[in-house]
Design a protein around this motif. Structure first.
Motif, PDB file in Angstrom:
ATOM      1  N   ARG A 306      34.013  48.118  37.950  1.00 52.31           N
ATOM      2  CA  ARG A 306      32.706  47.575  38.611  1.00 52.31           C
ATOM      3  C   ARG A 306      31.409  48.040  38.401  1.00 52.31           C
ATOM      4  O   ARG A 306      30.661  48.769  37.412  1.00 52.31           O
ATOM      5  N   GLN A 307      30.571  46.765  39.502  1.00 46.90           N
ATOM      6  CA  GLN A 307      28.960  47.244  38.912  1.00 46.90           C
ATOM      7  C   GLN A 307      29.045  47.800  38.659  1.00 46.90           C
ATOM      8  O   GLN A 307      28.723  49.842  39.288  1.00 46.90           O
ATOM      9  N   GLY A 308      28.321  48.830  37.084  1.00 46.51           N
ATOM     10  CA  GLY A 308      27.367  49.753  37.241  1.00 46.51           C
ATOM     11  C   GLY A 308      27.861  51.335  36.513  1.00 46.51           C
ATOM     12  O   GLY A 308      27.239  52.557  37.004  1.00 46.51           O
ATOM     13  N   SER A 309      29.245  50.609  36.521  1.00 49.07           N
ATOM     14  CA  SER A 309      30.383  51.759  36.359  1.00 49.07           C
ATOM     15  C   SER A 309      30.616  52.073  34.911  1.00 49.07           C
ATOM     16  O   SER A 309      30.391  51.237  34.049  1.00 49.07           O
ATOM     17  N   ASP A 310      30.894  53.902  34.285  1.00 51.74           N
ATOM     18  CA  ASP A 310      30.760  54.280  32.957  1.00 51.74           C
ATOM     19  C   ASP A 310      32.586  54.813  33.592  1.00 51.74           C
ATOM     20  O   ASP A 310      31.439  56.028  34.018  1.00 51.74           O
TER      21      ASP A 310
END
Length: 525
Positions: A306-310
């Motif tokens: 989800r949001q902002g993940s790498d």
């Protein structure tokens, strides 16, 4: 819709071709490999920035009840190796109704508890019987903690009747509403309401290994919370060889789209079975997931980026799910060498009606054999995070993952003798809790007049102190009294006329006495 992906295998993709011979061997270890116990040493983020040593060098104490465990686990700084023997629960019985609320009848259970684990602790189970039953662990702004070889459940824990579901405990003679019913909750947000302040707090260098987590089946997905959740600044953590099963929401990492703090966790060789979601669900993560086995029964989801993940996915095995790896909110990932077993674990009624969906990096295509039971949900941008830049590790071949993980994940699979070699001490209890302030009786009741005396000074470390030293009111001789330990465990029950006999049967120490609605503290010397 997905026809453009049903080409022949592209050798530049992140996926390996699945040949007929490979299919035969994909779930089987050779006899030689099966006979060799894997290396269970710590790997991954938990080894960084000084490593995670837990209570190494501290005294070794074996505990067998809640009071003993709480005293050593909640010590703020002292290194301890705490060896847990058997089941740990509060021992304070109650009943709950169908919604989990405390009731006068219904399902018999015990009150729950959440133990605040201190820094520099190793908590390890003895054999295969260590079991935290309705006792959760909270790691709040703490570091250097090892938890291994313990089974956890919050099944049938009482929950509050209002607000979001919260654990109901029994302390100092009264019910107390605590926090979420997580088996283990790792966070870093105490006493701070703004993100700038939160960024200065952290829980880090944590290793959770060879544990088991589950909850009772329920149609209410919010009855319990996560099995193992991590929120706010959480880094240098490794979760390995754990068995998560039979639950709705497994693990949350990052509690909202605003939790843009540091989340760096290595998940490896974990077994997720029959979970509906969050295996795990990740926001703002640089996490590494390798050699995990996620098994559904024709439904349930794999990891959610989800949001902002790498995130880096490597040599994981996904079977019988609605979705395997999938993404949203512009999360990105690197997806390498995973295996998708779409149909093998489906229920008979569902095997011909649906395919498992996966997200992949652009340019990836699967063979017709793979796409028989797997379809692309969407393409996902390839990330830049590479765990090899942070630590060394060796991923097992994906063909061996299912057998390795189902054989060796969970409790009773490790030798704990290394933790038993230090300086051993016998557990001793000291009082550190305070009594509830007694209320004055508004009207004298018929019966004899009595004075209940309590200790006049607070124990060391008691932040509230003892509020009352003497309480006077009229008490009928047949009034019920209850005597509790300082942690709220019911020890004796009888009538007021029997109070001296009840007190005489207690060992030296501090206690709480509850008479009607009034509680006071007393000491046996």
């Amino acid at each position: 819709m997905f026809s453009k992906f049903t080409k022949t295998f592209n050798f530049k993709s992140n996926f390996s071709p699945i040949t007929a011979s490979a299919v035969i061997s994909v779930l089987t270890l050779t006899a030689a490999n099966a006979a060799t116990t894997p290396n269970f040493d710590m790997v991954g983020f938990a080894t960084l920035e000084g490593g995670t040593t837990g209570g190494n060098g501290g005294k070794v104490v074996e505990v067998s009840n809640f009071e003993e465990f709480k005293q050593y686990a909640e010590d703020l700084e002292t290194p301890y190796v705490i060896i847990v023997k058997g089941e740990i629960n509060t021992g304070i019985k109650t009943h709950i109704d169908g919604n989990g609320h405390v009731a006068t009848s219904g399902t018999e259970t015990t009150y729950g508890e959440l133990v605040q684990v201190g820094n520099n602790k190793t908590i390890v189970g003895k054999g295969d019987k260590a079991f935290f039953n309705r006792v959760g662990l909270a790691i709040q702004n703490k570091h250097n903690i090892i938890i291994r070889n313990i089974k956890f459940t919050m099944s049938d824990v009482p929950i509050s009747k209002t607000d979001e579901n919260k654990v109901v405990a029994f302390r100092n003679g009264a019910e107390v509403v605590l926090n979420d019913p997580d088996c283990i909750a790792i966070s870093a947000d105490s006493a701070v309401t703004n993100w700038e302040g939160k960024s200065k707090q952290a829980s880090h260098n944590i290793w959770i290994d060879h544990c088991e987590f589950y909850n009772a089946p329920t149609s209410n997905k919010d009855r319990y919370d996560g099995l193992l959740d991590a929120k706010n600044n959480i880094y240098n953590a490794t979760f390995s060889w754990n068995f998560f099963h039979d639950h709705h929401k497994g693990s949350l990492v990052g509690n909202s789209n605003g939790d843009s703090l540091r989340h760096e966790i290595t998940f490896h060789h974990n077994y997720y079975k029959n979970l509906d979601a969050r295996t795990p669900m990740m926001r703002y993560n640089n996490s590494h997931l390798y050699n995990n086995f996620v098994e559904g029964e024709g439904s349930g989801n794999g990891p959610n980026v989800r949001q902002g993940s790498d995130v880096y996915f490597e040599n994981n095995h996904y079977a019988g799910l609605s979705k395997a790896i999938f993404a949203g909110d512009n999360g990105v990932a690197t997806i390498v060498g995973n295996y998708y077993e779409g149909c093998a674990n489906f229920k008979d009624s569902g095997c011909n009606s649906k395919k498992m969906k996966i997200s992949v990096n652009p340019g990836t295509s699967l063979s017709s054999k793979d796409t028989a039971w797997v379809t692309y949900d969407e393409e996902i941008a390839k990330g830049k995070f590479d765990p090899k830049k942070f630590y060394s590790y060796t991923a097992d071949p994906v063909s061996e993952v299912k057998t390795l993980v189902t054989t060796y994940a969970g409790i009773g699979k490790i030798d704990i003798s290394e933790y038993e070699n230090g300086t051993k001490i016998e557990p001793t209890l000291s009082s550190s809790s305070s009594a509830t302030e007694p209320e004055s009786s508004s009207a004298a009741e018929s019966g004899s007049s009595a004075t209940v005396e309590s200790s006049s000074s607070a124990a060391e470390g008691d932040s509230q102190g003892v509020i009352s030293s003497t309480l006077e009111y009229s008490i009928p001789s047949n009034a019920e009294i209850q005597i509790f330990s300082m942690t709220g465990k019911l020890l004796r029950k009888g009538t007021y006329a029997e109070r001296e006999q009840l007190k005489a049967s207690l060992p030296h120490g501090n206690y709480l006495m509850r008479i009607k609605s009034k509680t006071t503290r007393f000491n046996i010397r």
